[in-house]
Every structure is written in C-alpha cells, then in structure tokens.
Design a protein around this motif. Sequence first.
Motif, PDB file in Angstrom:
ATOM      1  N   UNK A 297      13.827   5.695  -3.158  1.00  0.00           N
ATOM      2  CA  UNK A 297      13.258   7.980  -3.346  1.00  0.00           C
ATOM      3  C   UNK A 297      12.149   8.365  -4.290  1.00  0.00           C
ATOM      4  N   UNK A 298      11.385   8.293  -3.694  1.00  0.00           N
ATOM      5  CA  UNK A 298       9.761   8.610  -4.627  1.00  0.00           C
ATOM      6  C   UNK A 298       9.272   9.913  -4.762  1.00  0.00           C
ATOM      7  N   UNK A 299       8.195   9.340  -6.160  1.00  0.00           N
ATOM      8  CA  UNK A 299       7.385  10.759  -5.536  1.00  0.00           C
ATOM      9  C   UNK A 299       5.985  10.668  -5.312  1.00  0.00           C
ATOM     10  N   UNK A 300       5.381  11.830  -5.223  1.00  0.00           N
ATOM     11  CA  UNK A 300       4.023  12.166  -4.638  1.00  0.00           C
ATOM     12  C   UNK A 300       2.310  10.514  -4.262  1.00  0.00           C
ATOM     13  N   UNK A 301       2.430  10.443  -6.309  1.00  0.00           N
ATOM     14  CA  UNK A 301       2.008   9.105  -7.061  1.00  0.00           C
ATOM     15  C   UNK A 301       2.327   8.042  -6.780  1.00  0.00           C
ATOM     16  N   UNK A 302       3.564   8.006  -5.997  1.00  0.00           N
ATOM     17  CA  UNK A 302       3.699   6.558  -5.962  1.00  0.00           C
ATOM     18  C   UNK A 302       3.935   6.243  -4.405  1.00  0.00           C
ATOM     19  N   UNK A 303       3.480   7.139  -3.553  1.00  0.00           N
ATOM     20  CA  UNK A 303       3.341   7.033  -2.056  1.00  0.00           C
ATOM     21  C   UNK A 303       2.017   5.799  -2.051  1.00  0.00           C
ATOM     22  N   UNK A 304       1.049   6.146  -2.373  1.00  0.00           N
ATOM     23  CA  UNK A 304      -0.141   4.727  -1.904  1.00  0.00           C
ATOM     24  C   UNK A 304       0.609   3.510  -1.889  1.00  0.00           C
TER      25      UNK A 304
END
Length: 325
Positions: A297-304
């Motif tokens: 489970x991650x946040x938006x800033x982890x997506x790249x």
Amino acid sequence: MPRALMLHDDAPRARLETLDESQLPERAVRVAIDYSDLNYKDAMAVTGHGKIVREYPLVPGIDFAGTVTDSTDARFAADDRVILTGWGVGERHWGGFAEAMRVDADWLVPCPQPLSTRQAMLFGTAGLTAMLSVMRLKEAGLGPGDGPVVVTGASGGVGSWAVSILAHEGFEVHAITGKPEQNAWLEALGAHAILSRANFESRGRPLESTQWAGAVDTVGGQILANLLAQMNYAGKVAAVGLAGDAALPTTVMPFILRGVSLLGVDSVYIPFDRRRAAWQRIAALPNALLSHMHVEEVGLDDVPDRAHAMLEGRTHGRVLIDPRR
Ligand SMILES: NC(=O)c1ccc[n+]([C@@H]2O[C@H](COP(=O)([O-])OP(=O)(O)OC[C@H]3O[C@@H](n4cnc5c(N)ncnc54)[C@H](OP(=O)(O)O)[C@@H]3O)[C@@H](O)[C@H]2O)c1
C-alpha cells in the motif's frame, strides 16, 4: 482542494500538485477517491513507456473506487459508493491518481455489497480482467474436469488473481512465473504446479505434446505461441496481455488440427451489464481470497518509484494507492 499526481511532457514527468476544483474536468459526477491501484498500463503511463498518454497535462490512474460527493446525473447521488475502470480514463481522460475526480456517469459501476472500496481496488482492473477471463473460458465450455489450466505472468496483478479465482472455481491451476522466490505464495493462492518461465521462452515446434485444457495468458509473444502449441484438443486460451511481447509468432496448426480457440479479453470497453455482472461475481468471492493476495500500500508520491519497479519485474501481487496517505 484535491491533490493529484500530474503527468507533464517535460521533466520532471510526474509531479504531485494541488488542484483547484475548477481545474477538474467538467463532468457529471464528482467522486472522492478512496483507493486507486497500479496496473501495468499505469506504470507505462507514469514512466513514459509506450503511447499510453494522449494529451498533457494528465492525471493518470486507469481505475479507482470512491464515494460520490455530488452528481448532476440522476443515476448517482452523494454517498453512493462507485467503481471506475477503463473507458480511456488515465489515458485520454483524467484518472484515479488523485484525491477527487469528476467523471462521466456512464463510466461508473455501483460498488456491490459487501465489497468495501478498498477491497474493490485490491481487485481493480487486474481482478476484473482475471474474472472476465474466467467467464470467457467458462462460456466457451471449459470446466474443471477438462484438465489443467495454465496462467502466465502468474505473480502479476492479473495473473495472481487468475490463479486465485480459477483455483477457487475448482480448476487445477499451473502457474508460469519468472520469480521462483514467489513459488510458495503462488501455491498459497491455489496453484497446483509452478513452472519456470525460462522453459517457455525459446521457439518451439508448431505442435507439441498436449498439456493443458485452458490458459490465461498475460504476456503474449513466444510464450503464448508455445502455449498454443501445447493445448489439448479443443483447448481454450484467453489472451489478456502483452507484458512480454505484443507479437504472436505462431502458425495456424493449433487452430486447424486441434481446434484450439484463442479468446480475446478486453476490460476497457466492455458494456455496463457485463462489467456489473463481473463485479457482482467478484463481490461474491470469499474473503479468504483477499487475505492471500499480496498487497503493497503506497501514497501518490510513491507511485513513480513503484511504476519503475513494476516495469522492471520487481513487484508482485497488487500495488494499492491511498491518495490521502
Ligand atoms: N485485456 C485487458 O483489458 C487488460 C487488463 C489489465 C491488464 N492487461 C495487460 O495484462 C498484462 C499484465 O498486467 P498486470 O497489471 O497484471 O501487470 P503486472 O502486475 O506487472 O504483471 C505482469 C507479469 O508478467 C510477467 N512478465 C513481466 N515481464 C515479462 C516478460 N518480459 N516476459 C514474460 N513475462 C513477463 C511477470 O510475471 P512472472 O514474473 O510471474 O512471470 C509480471 O509480474 C499487461 O500487458 C497489461 O497491459 C490487459
């Protein structure tokens, strides 16, 4: 004011931005997004591989689940729980990597009880596509008594859900994977046998010894060509993805000498009724299937970072995105 991951055609490509409500597309339904997730297509869009993104700037994310906050379309009202997958969202229309988005009512499916919006995105486009593949194989006449069903890209999102759903439906599942370190997990999902991807990568003969009654293929290329050559008489193959290669270096032999069927599976533009039926079947699956799925489970800033990892084959199972994280 919702935060969103925005893609631009100059560097840095992916930027976390705070949007004014007036920047959201002028569409009928505003959804507060509870969860999105990372699919192979998202990973390509975020990293700039392939021609996924048609127009910049764009909020990527081909699917999400959330709660309606306001709607000018009579089909939806505030507090409705909804799911969106496909329709070119996250490709040509702004998508789910945001805290809120405005979308067309036609693109939404009610989130069926007892699925939570988080559970809906644990399945996401991957689980929906796996379910559509199983439906397609069964409608073509495949049953658990016919023989083993092989799944390629088994540790990926679509592949792992296909293993899990097929095993739940009583099929003997053979999983092909390039990640031997995930063998035990694939067995926990219900795989009966695990096969190394390396054994399927070199060019084989047009017809080989028969091995499988059915297949769910997420990788394409030589691996799919080899599976076609190894299908039982009247075997059924669902072609779902191209994580390996878009080419299909095969011959007509499996089709004309063994009556093999190659069945296309699309999740993006399937009609509303079939979409809803597939989600209802997903909602009826036991919770035990969810408890076995591997979730990061991650946040938006982890997506790249996770997008690069996915394209490099360093993810397995599902990558869930909580936009408020
Ligand atoms: N038809 C549709 O509507 C639809 C919907 C969703 C996805 N898809 C497609 O289905 C595919 C899988 O998507 P996903 O979201 O499940 O991606 P994913 O989670 O990244 O899974 C892809 C899996 O394919 C295997 N793989 C990766 N690179 C490979 C290579 N070079 N050769 C052979 N196998 C390779 C890996 O599994 P192992 O390590 O276990 O072998 C990987 O985990 C993608 O092509 C995607 O575009 C299509």
